[in-house]
Write a protein that holds these residues in place. Structure first.
Motif, PDB file in Angstrom:
ATOM      1  N   GLU A 156      44.482 -23.983 -99.217  1.00  0.00           N
ATOM      2  CA  GLU A 156      44.959 -25.280 -99.707  1.00  0.00           C
ATOM      3  C   GLU A 156      45.401 -25.209-101.161  1.00  0.00           C
ATOM      4  O   GLU A 156      46.458 -25.701-101.524  1.00  0.00           O
ATOM      5  N   ASP A 194      40.829 -32.284 -92.667  1.00  0.00           N
ATOM      6  CA  ASP A 194      41.400 -31.614 -93.847  1.00  0.00           C
ATOM      7  C   ASP A 194      41.863 -30.201 -93.517  1.00  0.00           C
ATOM      8  O   ASP A 194      42.898 -29.746 -94.010  1.00  0.00           O
ATOM      9  N   THR A 237      45.570 -28.661 -93.827  1.00  0.00           N
ATOM     10  CA  THR A 237      45.853 -27.410 -94.536  1.00  0.00           C
ATOM     11  C   THR A 237      46.688 -26.488 -93.657  1.00  0.00           C
ATOM     12  O   THR A 237      47.665 -25.880 -94.119  1.00  0.00           O
TER      13      THR A 237
END
Length: 167
Positions: A42, A78, A82
């Protein structure tokens, strides 16, 4: 420097590849390692106009994840974002590696663990992933193993989501 990080990650991948004892050791003693790899993807990989060394580093991180993640690993929202970000890199091998990880998420061993709500909450862009998997199945440049894996993922998506998704 990126070259040093890439070399270090390459050594980690080499130690993990076809080595279940090492994989089990990392999973048991350093459960946070997978999250750290996602954080590196990320924050440490530039997606817009990436340098060749950055693309190589992203591939290495994805290889680490492919070795460490079991077919029952449940991605967080998340982590899915990513993967979507890394997928935007215009590199065929990087995209295939991301789709391999996505295929693990939509694998047959996930079915008992996930319901529709889990899938949609974690991967709100399931239809986008399905479209990409469909596109790659039709690509003559990928091997039969990837074609089968991507097809099975599409089958599982359709089985899990039914009429909620068009394939």
């Amino acid at each position: 420097p990126t070259s040093i990080r890439e070399l270090g990650v390459r050594m980690i991948v080499s130690c993990l590849r076809i080595n279940p004892i090492s994989i089990e050791y990392v999973q048991d003693t350093h459960p946070e390692f997978v999250h750290q790899v996602f954080q590196e993807l990320e924050n440490g990989v530039e997606v817009s106009n990436p340098a060749p060394s950055t693309i190589a580093l992203a591939k290495r991180y994805l290889s680490v994840l492919d070795e460490l993640l079991s077919s029952t690993y449940h991605f967080t929202k998340d982590q899915m974002l990513t993967l979507k970000k890394i997928y935007e890199i215009q590199d065929k091998q990087t995209r295939i590696k991301v789709l391999e990880l996505i295929s693990k998420y939509f694998g047959p061993t996930q079915q008992p663990h996930l319901n529709k709500r889990d899938i949609v909450d974690t991967a709100p862009n399931v239809s986008e992933w399905a479209q990409e998997l469909q596109k790659w199945i039709q690509d003559d440049g990928i091997d039969e193993i990837h074609t089968r894996k991507f097809f099975n993922s599409l089958y599982n998506i359709k089985t899990q989501l039914g009429s909620d998704i068009k394939l």
